[in-house]
Design a protein around this motif. Structure first.
Motif, PDB file in Angstrom:
ATOM      1  N   GLY A 263       0.834  -1.206   0.000  1.00 37.06           N
ATOM      2  CA  GLY A 263       0.000   0.000   0.000  1.00 37.06           C
ATOM      3  C   GLY A 263       0.863   1.249   0.000  1.00 37.06           C
ATOM      4  O   GLY A 263       0.557   2.246  -0.661  1.00 37.06           O
ATOM      5  N   PHE A 264       1.970   1.184   0.751  1.00 37.35           N
ATOM      6  CA  PHE A 264       2.845   2.352   0.867  1.00 37.35           C
ATOM      7  C   PHE A 264       3.405   2.732  -0.504  1.00 37.35           C
ATOM      8  O   PHE A 264       3.362   3.893  -0.920  1.00 37.35           O
TER       9      PHE A 264
ATOM     10  N   ASN B 106       0.938   4.425  -2.923  1.00 33.31           N
ATOM     11  CA  ASN B 106       0.839   5.885  -2.802  1.00 33.31           C
ATOM     12  C   ASN B 106       2.105   6.581  -3.299  1.00 33.31           C
ATOM     13  O   ASN B 106       2.024   7.612  -3.982  1.00 33.31           O
TER      14      ASN B 106
ATOM     15  N   HIS C 295      -1.851  10.250   5.526  1.00 31.27           N
ATOM     16  CA  HIS C 295      -0.890   9.215   5.905  1.00 31.27           C
ATOM     17  C   HIS C 295       0.501   9.505   5.328  1.00 31.27           C
ATOM     18  O   HIS C 295       0.643  10.077   4.251  1.00 31.27           O
TER      19      HIS C 295
ATOM     20  N   SER D 169       2.521   7.695   3.754  1.00 34.27           N
ATOM     21  CA  SER D 169       2.779   7.216   2.384  1.00 34.27           C
ATOM     22  C   SER D 169       2.317   8.244   1.347  1.00 34.27           C
ATOM     23  O   SER D 169       2.940   8.402   0.295  1.00 34.27           O
TER      24      SER D 169
ATOM     25  N   GLU E 220      -8.011  10.930   2.559  1.00 33.35           N
ATOM     26  CA  GLU E 220      -8.313   9.549   2.953  1.00 33.35           C
ATOM     27  C   GLU E 220      -9.816   9.475   3.188  1.00 33.35           C
ATOM     28  O   GLU E 220     -10.416  10.454   3.630  1.00 33.35           O
TER      29      GLU E 220
ATOM     30  N   SER F 162      -6.441   7.326   9.355  1.00 37.44           N
ATOM     31  CA  SER F 162      -5.855   6.256  10.164  1.00 37.44           C
ATOM     32  C   SER F 162      -5.562   6.664  11.602  1.00 37.44           C
ATOM     33  O   SER F 162      -5.576   5.831  12.494  1.00 37.44           O
TER      34      SER F 162
ATOM     35  N   ASP G 187      -7.668   7.737  -0.693  1.00 34.35           N
ATOM     36  CA  ASP G 187      -7.046   6.540  -0.103  1.00 34.35           C
ATOM     37  C   ASP G 187      -8.099   5.851   0.766  1.00 34.35           C
ATOM     38  O   ASP G 187      -8.544   6.396   1.775  1.00 34.35           O
TER      39      ASP G 187
ATOM     40  N   ALA H  69      -7.702   2.959   2.395  1.00 33.80           N
ATOM     41  CA  ALA H  69      -7.048   1.902   3.191  1.00 33.80           C
ATOM     42  C   ALA H  69      -7.926   1.443   4.356  1.00 33.80           C
ATOM     43  O   ALA H  69      -8.003   0.250   4.652  1.00 33.80           O
ATOM     44  N   HIS H  70      -8.588   2.408   5.012  1.00 35.61           N
ATOM     45  CA  HIS H  70      -9.353   2.069   6.220  1.00 35.61           C
ATOM     46  C   HIS H  70     -10.865   2.029   5.955  1.00 35.61           C
ATOM     47  O   HIS H  70     -11.662   2.303   6.851  1.00 35.61           O
TER      48      HIS H  70
ATOM     49  N   THR I 103      -4.985  -0.237   0.269  1.00 35.50           N
ATOM     50  CA  THR I 103      -4.004  -1.286   0.517  1.00 35.50           C
ATOM     51  C   THR I 103      -4.776  -2.605   0.640  1.00 35.50           C
ATOM     52  O   THR I 103      -5.983  -2.621   0.846  1.00 35.50           O
TER      53      THR I 103
ATOM     54  N   SER J  60      -3.595  -4.738   2.951  1.00 29.53           N
ATOM     55  CA  SER J  60      -3.065  -5.268   4.219  1.00 29.53           C
ATOM     56  C   SER J  60      -4.059  -5.167   5.364  1.00 29.53           C
ATOM     57  O   SER J  60      -3.758  -5.579   6.474  1.00 29.53           O
ATOM     58  N   LYS J  61      -5.234  -4.626   5.105  1.00 33.64           N
ATOM     59  CA  LYS J  61      -6.141  -4.397   6.232  1.00 33.64           C
ATOM     60  C   LYS J  61      -7.338  -5.351   6.142  1.00 33.64           C
ATOM     61  O   LYS J  61      -7.236  -6.483   6.611  1.00 33.64           O
TER      62      LYS J  61
HETATM   63  N1  PMP Z   1      -2.548   4.450   3.417  1.00 28.38           N
HETATM   64  C1  PMP Z   1      -3.025   4.495   4.673  1.00 28.38           C
HETATM   65  C2  PMP Z   1      -4.111   5.465   4.992  1.00 28.38           C
HETATM   66  C3  PMP Z   1      -2.498   3.657   5.657  1.00 28.38           C
HETATM   67  O1  PMP Z   1      -2.996   3.712   6.904  1.00 28.38           O
HETATM   68  C4  PMP Z   1      -1.462   2.762   5.316  1.00 28.38           C
HETATM   69  C5  PMP Z   1      -0.852   1.793   6.325  1.00 28.38           C
HETATM   70  N2  PMP Z   1      -1.194   1.887   7.607  1.00 28.38           N
HETATM   71  C6  PMP Z   1      -0.982   2.761   4.008  1.00 28.38           C
HETATM   72  C7  PMP Z   1      -1.552   3.610   3.079  1.00 28.38           C
HETATM   73  C8  PMP Z   1       0.151   1.857   3.608  1.00 28.38           C
HETATM   74  O2  PMP Z   1      -0.308   0.559   3.452  1.00 28.38           O
HETATM   75  P1  PMP Z   1       0.598  -0.726   3.757  1.00 28.38           P
HETATM   76  O3  PMP Z   1       1.002  -0.681   5.194  1.00 28.38           O
HETATM   77  O4  PMP Z   1      -0.322  -1.843   3.446  1.00 28.38           O
HETATM   78  O5  PMP Z   1       1.773  -0.678   2.847  1.00 28.38           O
END
Ligand code: PMP
Length: 437
Positions: free
Chosen positions: A138-139, A142, A163, A165, A207, A211, A236, A238-239, A267, A269-270
Protein backbone atom coordinates in the motif's frame (compact mmCIF):
# COMPACT_ATOMS: atom_id res chain seq x y z
CA UNK A 1 5.87 -3.11 37.50
CA UNK A 2 7.89 -3.43 34.30
CA UNK A 3 8.54 -0.09 32.65
CA UNK A 4 7.83 -0.88 28.99
CA UNK A 5 8.45 2.61 27.75
CA UNK A 6 11.16 5.19 28.19
CA UNK A 7 10.28 8.73 29.21
CA UNK A 8 8.51 11.01 26.75
CA UNK A 9 11.41 13.49 26.97
CA UNK A 10 13.75 10.77 25.72
CA UNK A 11 11.36 9.76 22.94
CA UNK A 12 11.07 13.36 21.77
CA UNK A 13 14.85 13.84 21.97
CA UNK A 14 15.34 10.71 19.92
CA UNK A 15 12.88 11.81 17.25
CA UNK A 16 14.89 15.00 16.69
CA UNK A 17 17.49 12.87 14.88
CA UNK A 18 15.40 13.18 11.74
CA UNK A 19 16.75 16.74 11.45
CA UNK A 20 20.41 15.69 11.65
CA UNK A 21 21.88 15.43 8.18
CA UNK A 22 25.21 13.78 9.02
CA UNK A 23 24.74 9.99 8.84
CA UNK A 24 27.54 9.18 11.33
CA UNK A 25 26.10 11.58 13.91
CA UNK A 26 22.57 10.24 13.36
CA UNK A 27 23.74 6.64 13.71
CA UNK A 28 25.57 7.47 16.97
CA UNK A 29 22.54 9.18 18.49
CA UNK A 30 20.27 6.25 17.66
CA UNK A 31 22.81 3.74 18.98
CA UNK A 32 23.22 5.69 22.21
CA UNK A 33 19.45 5.78 22.62
CA UNK A 34 19.13 2.01 22.10
CA UNK A 35 22.02 1.31 24.51
CA UNK A 36 20.39 3.54 27.11
CA UNK A 37 17.15 1.60 26.74
CA UNK A 38 18.95 -1.73 27.05
CA UNK A 39 20.86 -0.59 30.14
CA UNK A 40 17.55 0.36 31.78
CA UNK A 41 16.11 -3.03 30.94
CA UNK A 42 13.54 -1.38 28.68
CA UNK A 43 12.52 -2.74 25.29
CA UNK A 44 11.86 -0.53 22.31
CA UNK A 45 8.80 -0.84 20.10
CA UNK A 46 10.60 -3.08 17.60
CA UNK A 47 11.47 -5.56 20.31
CA UNK A 48 7.86 -6.49 20.88
CA UNK A 49 6.46 -9.03 18.49
CA UNK A 50 3.87 -11.78 18.30
CA UNK A 51 4.35 -15.47 18.94
CA UNK A 52 1.19 -16.66 17.17
CA UNK A 53 0.59 -13.94 14.59
CA UNK A 54 -1.97 -11.17 14.60
CA UNK A 55 -5.22 -11.89 16.40
CA UNK A 56 -7.55 -10.13 18.82
CA UNK A 57 -5.97 -12.27 21.56
CA UNK A 58 -2.27 -12.68 20.86
CA UNK A 59 0.91 -13.63 22.70
CA UNK A 60 3.17 -10.58 22.81
CA UNK A 61 6.87 -11.33 23.24
CA UNK A 62 9.12 -8.69 24.80
CA UNK A 63 12.92 -8.81 24.64
CA UNK A 64 13.63 -6.73 27.77
CA UNK A 65 12.68 -8.56 29.90
CA UNK A 66 12.34 -11.77 27.94
CA UNK A 67 8.66 -12.57 28.51
CA UNK A 68 5.44 -13.59 26.77
CA UNK A 69 2.09 -12.10 27.70
CA UNK A 70 -1.37 -12.85 26.34
CA UNK A 71 -3.03 -9.59 25.36
CA UNK A 72 -6.22 -8.31 23.80
CA UNK A 73 -4.82 -6.59 20.71
CA UNK A 74 -6.12 -3.17 19.62
CA UNK A 75 -3.51 -2.29 17.02
CA UNK A 76 -4.22 -4.80 14.24
CA UNK A 77 -5.82 -3.50 11.03
CA UNK A 78 -7.49 -6.78 10.06
CA UNK A 79 -10.96 -5.26 10.32
CA UNK A 80 -12.73 -8.46 9.22
CA UNK A 81 -10.33 -10.81 11.08
CA UNK A 82 -9.78 -12.83 7.90
CA UNK A 83 -6.06 -13.55 8.44
CA UNK A 84 -6.89 -16.75 10.34
CA UNK A 85 -9.93 -17.73 8.30
CA UNK A 86 -9.69 -21.42 7.33
CA UNK A 87 -10.89 -20.94 3.71
CA UNK A 88 -8.44 -18.12 3.16
CA UNK A 89 -5.51 -20.13 4.52
CA UNK A 90 -6.51 -23.18 2.45
CA UNK A 91 -6.63 -21.14 -0.78
CA UNK A 92 -3.28 -19.47 0.01
CA UNK A 93 -1.66 -22.88 0.59
CA UNK A 94 -3.08 -24.23 -2.66
CA UNK A 95 -1.78 -21.18 -4.54
CA UNK A 96 1.67 -21.60 -3.00
CA UNK A 97 1.75 -25.24 -4.18
CA UNK A 98 0.65 -24.31 -7.69
CA UNK A 99 2.50 -21.02 -8.29
CA UNK A 100 5.40 -21.32 -5.84
CA UNK A 101 6.51 -18.51 -3.52
CA UNK A 102 7.74 -15.27 -5.13
CA UNK A 103 7.20 -13.91 -8.64
CA UNK A 104 10.86 -13.16 -9.28
CA UNK A 105 10.31 -9.97 -11.22
CA UNK A 106 8.08 -7.00 -11.90
CA UNK A 107 4.80 -6.88 -13.81
CA UNK A 108 6.37 -5.50 -16.97
CA UNK A 109 8.78 -8.42 -17.23
CA UNK A 110 6.12 -11.10 -16.84
CA UNK A 111 6.02 -11.25 -13.01
CA UNK A 112 2.24 -11.44 -12.81
CA UNK A 113 0.17 -14.61 -12.60
CA UNK A 114 -3.46 -15.20 -13.46
CA UNK A 115 -4.18 -14.38 -9.80
CA UNK A 116 -2.82 -10.85 -10.21
CA UNK A 117 -4.90 -10.31 -13.34
CA UNK A 118 -7.98 -11.58 -11.52
CA UNK A 119 -7.40 -9.14 -8.63
CA UNK A 120 -7.10 -6.20 -11.06
CA UNK A 121 -10.35 -7.10 -12.80
CA UNK A 122 -12.27 -7.91 -9.65
CA UNK A 123 -11.23 -4.88 -7.65
CA UNK A 124 -12.00 -2.50 -10.53
CA UNK A 125 -15.49 -3.98 -10.82
CA UNK A 126 -16.05 -3.90 -7.05
CA UNK A 127 -15.15 -0.23 -6.55
CA UNK A 128 -16.84 0.81 -9.82
CA UNK A 129 -13.92 1.86 -12.05
CA UNK A 130 -12.80 0.80 -15.53
CA UNK A 131 -9.52 -0.70 -14.45
CA UNK A 132 -7.17 -1.24 -11.49
CA UNK A 133 -3.39 -1.45 -11.13
CA UNK A 134 -1.95 -3.64 -8.36
CA UNK A 135 1.27 -2.71 -6.49
CA UNK A 136 3.27 -4.85 -4.03
CA UNK A 137 2.44 -2.74 -0.95
CA UNK A 138 0.00 0.00 0.00
CA UNK A 139 2.85 2.35 0.87
CA UNK A 140 4.48 2.04 -2.56
CA UNK A 141 1.05 2.36 -4.20
CA UNK A 142 0.84 5.88 -2.80
CA UNK A 143 4.52 6.64 -3.42
CA UNK A 144 4.34 5.47 -7.02
CA UNK A 145 0.84 6.60 -7.79
CA UNK A 146 1.04 10.14 -6.49
CA UNK A 147 4.58 10.89 -7.63
CA UNK A 148 3.96 9.60 -11.13
CA UNK A 149 0.49 11.05 -11.74
CA UNK A 150 1.31 14.58 -10.66
CA UNK A 151 3.32 16.60 -13.17
CA UNK A 152 5.99 19.24 -12.48
CA UNK A 153 3.65 22.16 -13.22
CA UNK A 154 0.76 20.75 -11.18
CA UNK A 155 -0.43 21.55 -7.67
CA UNK A 156 -1.16 19.06 -4.87
CA UNK A 157 -3.70 20.02 -2.23
CA UNK A 158 -3.50 17.43 0.53
CA UNK A 159 -5.52 17.03 3.73
CA UNK A 160 -3.28 17.93 6.70
CA UNK A 161 -3.89 14.61 8.45
CA UNK A 162 -2.91 12.40 5.52
CA UNK A 163 -0.89 9.21 5.91
CA UNK A 164 2.90 9.20 5.65
CA UNK A 165 2.78 7.22 2.38
CA UNK A 166 0.78 10.00 0.73
CA UNK A 167 3.04 12.69 2.15
CA UNK A 168 6.11 10.85 0.91
CA UNK A 169 4.46 10.40 -2.50
CA UNK A 170 4.11 14.19 -2.56
CA UNK A 171 7.73 14.65 -1.50
CA UNK A 172 8.86 12.59 -4.50
CA UNK A 173 7.06 14.98 -6.82
CA UNK A 174 8.52 18.42 -7.54
CA UNK A 175 5.02 19.90 -7.98
CA UNK A 176 3.91 22.63 -5.55
CA UNK A 177 2.30 21.11 -2.42
CA UNK A 178 -0.10 22.80 -0.05
CA UNK A 179 -1.84 21.17 2.92
CA UNK A 180 -5.40 22.20 3.76
CA UNK A 181 -6.87 21.89 7.25
CA UNK A 182 -8.04 18.38 8.06
CA UNK A 183 -11.57 17.73 6.76
CA UNK A 184 -12.08 21.49 6.31
CA UNK A 185 -13.90 21.90 2.97
CA UNK A 186 -14.01 25.71 3.31
CA UNK A 187 -10.20 25.81 3.65
CA UNK A 188 -9.88 23.51 0.64
CA UNK A 189 -12.06 25.88 -1.39
CA UNK A 190 -9.97 28.91 -0.33
CA UNK A 191 -6.86 27.09 -1.55
CA UNK A 192 -8.48 25.97 -4.81
CA UNK A 193 -9.34 29.62 -5.45
CA UNK A 194 -5.97 30.98 -4.32
CA UNK A 195 -3.69 28.60 -6.23
CA UNK A 196 -5.96 27.52 -9.09
CA UNK A 197 -4.42 29.87 -11.66
CA UNK A 198 -0.82 29.11 -10.75
CA UNK A 199 -0.71 25.55 -12.09
CA UNK A 200 -1.71 23.26 -14.91
CA UNK A 201 -3.68 20.61 -12.97
CA UNK A 202 -4.75 20.35 -9.36
CA UNK A 203 -4.75 17.03 -7.46
CA UNK A 204 -6.73 16.89 -4.21
CA UNK A 205 -5.60 14.04 -1.94
CA UNK A 206 -7.69 12.72 0.97
CA UNK A 207 -8.31 9.55 2.95
CA UNK A 208 -11.85 8.20 3.21
CA UNK A 209 -11.29 7.19 6.87
CA UNK A 210 -8.26 8.70 8.58
CA UNK A 211 -5.85 6.26 10.16
CA UNK A 212 -4.90 8.33 13.20
CA UNK A 213 -8.26 9.87 14.07
CA UNK A 214 -10.93 7.53 12.66
CA UNK A 215 -12.58 10.58 11.08
CA UNK A 216 -14.55 10.03 7.88
CA UNK A 217 -13.92 12.38 4.96
CA UNK A 218 -16.73 14.77 3.88
CA UNK A 219 -16.56 13.26 0.39
CA UNK A 220 -19.94 14.58 -0.75
CA UNK A 221 -18.92 18.16 0.02
CA UNK A 222 -15.49 17.73 -1.54
CA UNK A 223 -16.88 16.25 -4.75
CA UNK A 224 -19.51 19.04 -4.87
CA UNK A 225 -16.59 21.50 -5.30
CA UNK A 226 -16.03 19.92 -8.70
CA UNK A 227 -19.03 21.92 -9.97
CA UNK A 228 -17.02 25.13 -9.46
CA UNK A 229 -13.36 24.07 -9.68
CA UNK A 230 -11.42 21.76 -11.93
CA UNK A 231 -9.37 19.19 -10.02
CA UNK A 232 -8.56 15.49 -9.88
CA UNK A 233 -9.60 13.74 -6.67
CA UNK A 234 -7.48 10.90 -5.21
CA UNK A 235 -9.01 9.00 -2.27
CA UNK A 236 -7.05 6.54 -0.10
CA UNK A 237 -9.55 3.89 1.07
CA UNK A 238 -7.05 1.90 3.19
CA UNK A 239 -9.35 2.07 6.22
CA UNK A 240 -12.68 1.53 4.42
CA UNK A 241 -12.14 -0.81 1.46
CA UNK A 242 -13.78 -4.18 2.20
CA UNK A 243 -16.05 -2.99 5.00
CA UNK A 244 -17.95 0.09 3.81
CA UNK A 245 -20.70 -0.46 1.22
CA UNK A 246 -22.89 -3.54 1.52
CA UNK A 247 -20.35 -5.65 -0.41
CA UNK A 248 -17.21 -3.89 0.79
CA UNK A 249 -17.03 -1.55 -2.22
CA UNK A 250 -15.64 1.21 0.03
CA UNK A 251 -16.65 4.59 1.36
CA UNK A 252 -16.68 6.36 -2.04
CA UNK A 253 -19.34 3.87 -3.12
CA UNK A 254 -21.25 4.21 0.15
CA UNK A 255 -21.34 7.98 -0.23
CA UNK A 256 -22.45 7.67 -3.87
CA UNK A 257 -19.49 9.69 -5.17
CA UNK A 258 -17.53 7.05 -7.13
CA UNK A 259 -18.07 8.85 -10.47
CA UNK A 260 -16.53 12.05 -9.11
CA UNK A 261 -13.50 10.37 -7.59
CA UNK A 262 -10.77 10.04 -10.22
CA UNK A 263 -8.48 7.67 -8.35
CA UNK A 264 -9.54 5.16 -5.71
CA UNK A 265 -6.57 3.73 -3.86
CA UNK A 266 -6.40 1.10 -1.12
CA UNK A 267 -4.00 -1.29 0.52
CA UNK A 268 -4.63 -5.04 0.75
CA UNK A 269 -3.07 -5.27 4.22
CA UNK A 270 -6.14 -4.40 6.23
CA UNK A 271 -9.61 -5.88 5.48
CA UNK A 272 -8.07 -8.31 2.97
CA UNK A 273 -5.37 -9.51 5.41
CA UNK A 274 -2.43 -9.72 2.98
CA UNK A 275 -0.06 -7.08 1.61
CA UNK A 276 -0.29 -5.05 -1.59
CA UNK A 277 -2.28 -2.14 -2.85
CA UNK A 278 -4.17 -0.86 -5.88
CA UNK A 279 -5.31 2.26 -7.68
CA UNK A 280 -8.55 2.00 -9.65
CA UNK A 281 -9.37 4.58 -12.29
CA UNK A 282 -10.12 5.14 -15.97
CA UNK A 283 -8.28 2.90 -18.43
CA UNK A 284 -6.20 5.83 -19.76
CA UNK A 285 -4.92 6.86 -16.30
CA UNK A 286 -4.05 3.27 -15.41
CA UNK A 287 -1.74 3.36 -18.44
CA UNK A 288 0.18 6.24 -16.81
CA UNK A 289 0.44 4.33 -13.53
CA UNK A 290 1.93 1.27 -15.24
CA UNK A 291 4.61 3.49 -16.78
CA UNK A 292 5.87 4.63 -13.34
CA UNK A 293 9.05 3.25 -11.73
CA UNK A 294 7.31 1.81 -8.64
CA UNK A 295 5.26 -0.39 -10.94
CA UNK A 296 7.87 -1.05 -13.59
CA UNK A 297 10.86 -1.80 -11.37
CA UNK A 298 9.31 -3.40 -8.29
CA UNK A 299 8.72 -7.15 -7.99
CA UNK A 300 5.06 -8.21 -7.99
CA UNK A 301 2.98 -9.27 -5.04
CA UNK A 302 3.70 -12.94 -4.17
CA UNK A 303 1.18 -15.52 -5.48
CA UNK A 304 0.15 -16.66 -1.95
CA UNK A 305 -0.59 -13.03 -1.05
CA UNK A 306 -2.56 -12.64 -4.29
CA UNK A 307 -4.54 -15.77 -3.38
CA UNK A 308 -5.24 -14.37 0.11
CA UNK A 309 -6.66 -11.18 -1.41
CA UNK A 310 -8.95 -13.12 -3.75
CA UNK A 311 -10.00 -15.48 -0.96
CA UNK A 312 -10.84 -12.54 1.31
CA UNK A 313 -12.91 -10.96 -1.48
CA UNK A 314 -14.74 -14.33 -1.79
CA UNK A 315 -15.44 -14.34 1.96
CA UNK A 316 -16.74 -10.76 1.91
CA UNK A 317 -18.94 -11.50 -1.11
CA UNK A 318 -20.39 -14.69 0.35
CA UNK A 319 -20.88 -13.33 3.87
CA UNK A 320 -21.79 -9.62 3.76
CA UNK A 321 -23.21 -9.95 7.29
CA UNK A 322 -19.60 -9.61 8.49
CA UNK A 323 -19.65 -5.96 7.48
CA UNK A 324 -22.91 -5.27 9.33
CA UNK A 325 -21.59 -7.05 12.41
CA UNK A 326 -18.36 -4.99 12.46
CA UNK A 327 -20.34 -1.73 12.31
CA UNK A 328 -22.70 -2.95 15.04
CA UNK A 329 -19.70 -3.71 17.27
CA UNK A 330 -18.31 -0.26 16.48
CA UNK A 331 -21.57 1.32 17.68
CA UNK A 332 -21.61 -0.91 20.78
CA UNK A 333 -18.05 0.02 21.81
CA UNK A 334 -18.55 3.70 21.03
CA UNK A 335 -21.76 3.63 23.12
CA UNK A 336 -19.83 2.30 26.14
CA UNK A 337 -17.00 4.81 25.76
CA UNK A 338 -19.41 7.71 25.20
CA UNK A 339 -21.38 6.73 28.31
CA UNK A 340 -18.15 7.08 30.30
CA UNK A 341 -17.53 10.46 28.62
CA UNK A 342 -14.25 9.56 26.92
CA UNK A 343 -13.18 12.14 24.34
CA UNK A 344 -13.29 10.29 21.00
CA UNK A 345 -12.71 13.40 18.87
CA UNK A 346 -14.75 13.37 15.66
CA UNK A 347 -14.14 9.71 14.90
CA UNK A 348 -16.84 7.46 13.47
CA UNK A 349 -15.09 4.55 11.78
CA UNK A 350 -13.90 1.33 13.49
CA UNK A 351 -10.73 3.26 14.39
CA UNK A 352 -11.57 4.59 17.85
CA UNK A 353 -9.10 7.12 19.26
CA UNK A 354 -9.21 8.31 22.86
CA UNK A 355 -7.65 11.75 23.03
CA UNK A 356 -5.06 12.06 25.81
CA UNK A 357 -3.35 15.43 25.36
CA UNK A 358 -0.59 14.61 27.85
CA UNK A 359 2.03 12.32 26.27
CA UNK A 360 3.60 11.42 29.64
CA UNK A 361 0.24 10.34 31.13
CA UNK A 362 -0.67 8.56 27.91
CA UNK A 363 2.46 6.39 28.17
CA UNK A 364 1.70 5.57 31.83
CA UNK A 365 -1.86 4.58 30.88
CA UNK A 366 -0.69 2.38 27.99
CA UNK A 367 1.92 0.79 30.26
CA UNK A 368 -0.73 -0.10 32.87
CA UNK A 369 -3.13 -1.35 30.21
CA UNK A 370 -0.40 -3.72 29.06
CA UNK A 371 0.01 -5.00 32.62
CA UNK A 372 -3.72 -5.81 32.56
CA UNK A 373 -3.37 -7.69 29.24
CA UNK A 374 -4.57 -4.92 26.89
CA UNK A 375 -2.26 -3.90 24.06
CA UNK A 376 -2.64 -0.61 22.25
CA UNK A 377 0.02 1.48 20.54
CA UNK A 378 0.34 4.97 22.04
CA UNK A 379 0.02 7.59 19.30
CA UNK A 380 2.54 10.35 19.99
CA UNK A 381 4.66 12.79 17.99
CA UNK A 382 5.37 12.72 15.03
CA UNK A 383 2.01 11.03 14.31
CA UNK A 384 0.32 13.89 16.23
CA UNK A 385 1.52 17.25 17.60
CA UNK A 386 4.16 17.16 20.39
CA UNK A 387 1.75 18.09 23.20
CA UNK A 388 -0.92 15.64 22.02
CA UNK A 389 -1.45 11.91 22.36
CA UNK A 390 -4.02 9.24 21.64
CA UNK A 391 -4.85 5.71 22.63
CA UNK A 392 -5.92 4.20 19.32
CA UNK A 393 -8.25 1.22 19.42
CA UNK A 394 -8.75 -0.55 16.10
CA UNK A 395 -11.85 -2.68 16.24
CA UNK A 396 -11.78 -6.06 14.48
CA UNK A 397 -14.70 -8.37 13.80
CA UNK A 398 -13.21 -11.05 16.08
CA UNK A 399 -13.22 -8.78 19.16
CA UNK A 400 -15.74 -10.32 21.53
CA UNK A 401 -18.24 -8.46 23.68
CA UNK A 402 -16.26 -9.64 26.73
CA UNK A 403 -12.99 -8.25 25.32
CA UNK A 404 -14.69 -4.92 24.56
CA UNK A 405 -16.36 -4.71 28.00
CA UNK A 406 -13.13 -5.56 29.85
CA UNK A 407 -11.09 -3.06 27.82
CA UNK A 408 -13.54 -0.20 28.46
CA UNK A 409 -13.70 -1.05 32.17
CA UNK A 410 -9.88 -1.08 32.47
CA UNK A 411 -9.55 2.10 30.42
CA UNK A 412 -11.81 3.97 32.82
CA UNK A 413 -10.05 2.60 35.91
CA UNK A 414 -6.51 3.27 34.66
CA UNK A 415 -7.22 6.67 33.11
CA UNK A 416 -8.79 7.81 36.39
CA UNK A 417 -5.85 6.40 38.39
CA UNK A 418 -3.41 8.52 36.35
CA UNK A 419 -5.77 11.48 36.20
CA UNK A 420 -5.34 11.37 32.42
CA UNK A 421 -7.14 14.27 30.69
CA UNK A 422 -9.11 12.03 28.36
CA UNK A 423 -12.67 12.74 29.46
CA UNK A 424 -14.85 15.19 27.55
CA UNK A 425 -15.05 17.94 30.14
CA UNK A 426 -11.26 18.00 30.64
CA UNK A 427 -9.83 17.99 27.14
CA UNK A 428 -9.33 20.74 24.65
CA UNK A 429 -10.06 19.93 20.99
CA UNK A 430 -7.06 18.50 19.16
CA UNK A 431 -5.41 20.61 16.47
CA UNK A 432 -6.29 19.46 13.01
CA UNK A 433 -2.96 18.93 11.30
CA UNK A 434 -0.36 16.32 12.01
CA UNK A 435 3.17 17.49 12.55
CA UNK A 436 5.06 15.23 10.18
CA UNK A 437 3.72 16.98 7.08
N1 PMP B 1 -2.55 4.45 3.42
C1 PMP B 1 -3.02 4.49 4.67
C2 PMP B 1 -4.11 5.46 4.99
C3 PMP B 1 -2.50 3.66 5.66
O1 PMP B 1 -3.00 3.71 6.90
C4 PMP B 1 -1.46 2.76 5.32
C5 PMP B 1 -0.85 1.79 6.33
N2 PMP B 1 -1.19 1.89 7.61
C6 PMP B 1 -0.98 2.76 4.01
C7 PMP B 1 -1.55 3.61 3.08
C8 PMP B 1 0.15 1.86 3.61
O2 PMP B 1 -0.31 0.56 3.45
P1 PMP B 1 0.60 -0.73 3.76
O3 PMP B 1 1.00 -0.68 5.19
O4 PMP B 1 -0.32 -1.84 3.45
O5 PMP B 1 1.77 -0.68 2.85
Amino acid sequence: MIDQFISIAEVLGYLKVENISDIEERAEIIQEFLNRQASKGVGNAYERYLENGASTAANVITTYPRATKECIMWCVNHYLSLNKNANVIEKACRAMKHYGTGCGTSACSCGMTSLHKEIEARVAKLVGKEEAVVFPTGFTTNLGGISYLVGDRDLILIDGESHSSMINGCKLSIAKKVAFKHNDVADLEIKLKKYGNECENIFVLVESAYSMSGDLSPLKEITALKKSYKFYLYVDEAHSFGFYGEKGQGYCYEQGVTEDVDFIMSTFSKATAAVGGFIASKHKYCGILRWGPMYMFQACLTPPDAAVILACLDEIESNPAMIRELHEKNQYMRGLLNAKKFNLGHSQSPIIPIMVPSPAKLLSVVDDLYEEGIYSTPIVYPAVQKHEGRIRLILNLAHTKEQIDYTVEMLEKICKKHDAPCFLSETKPESNTVSHW
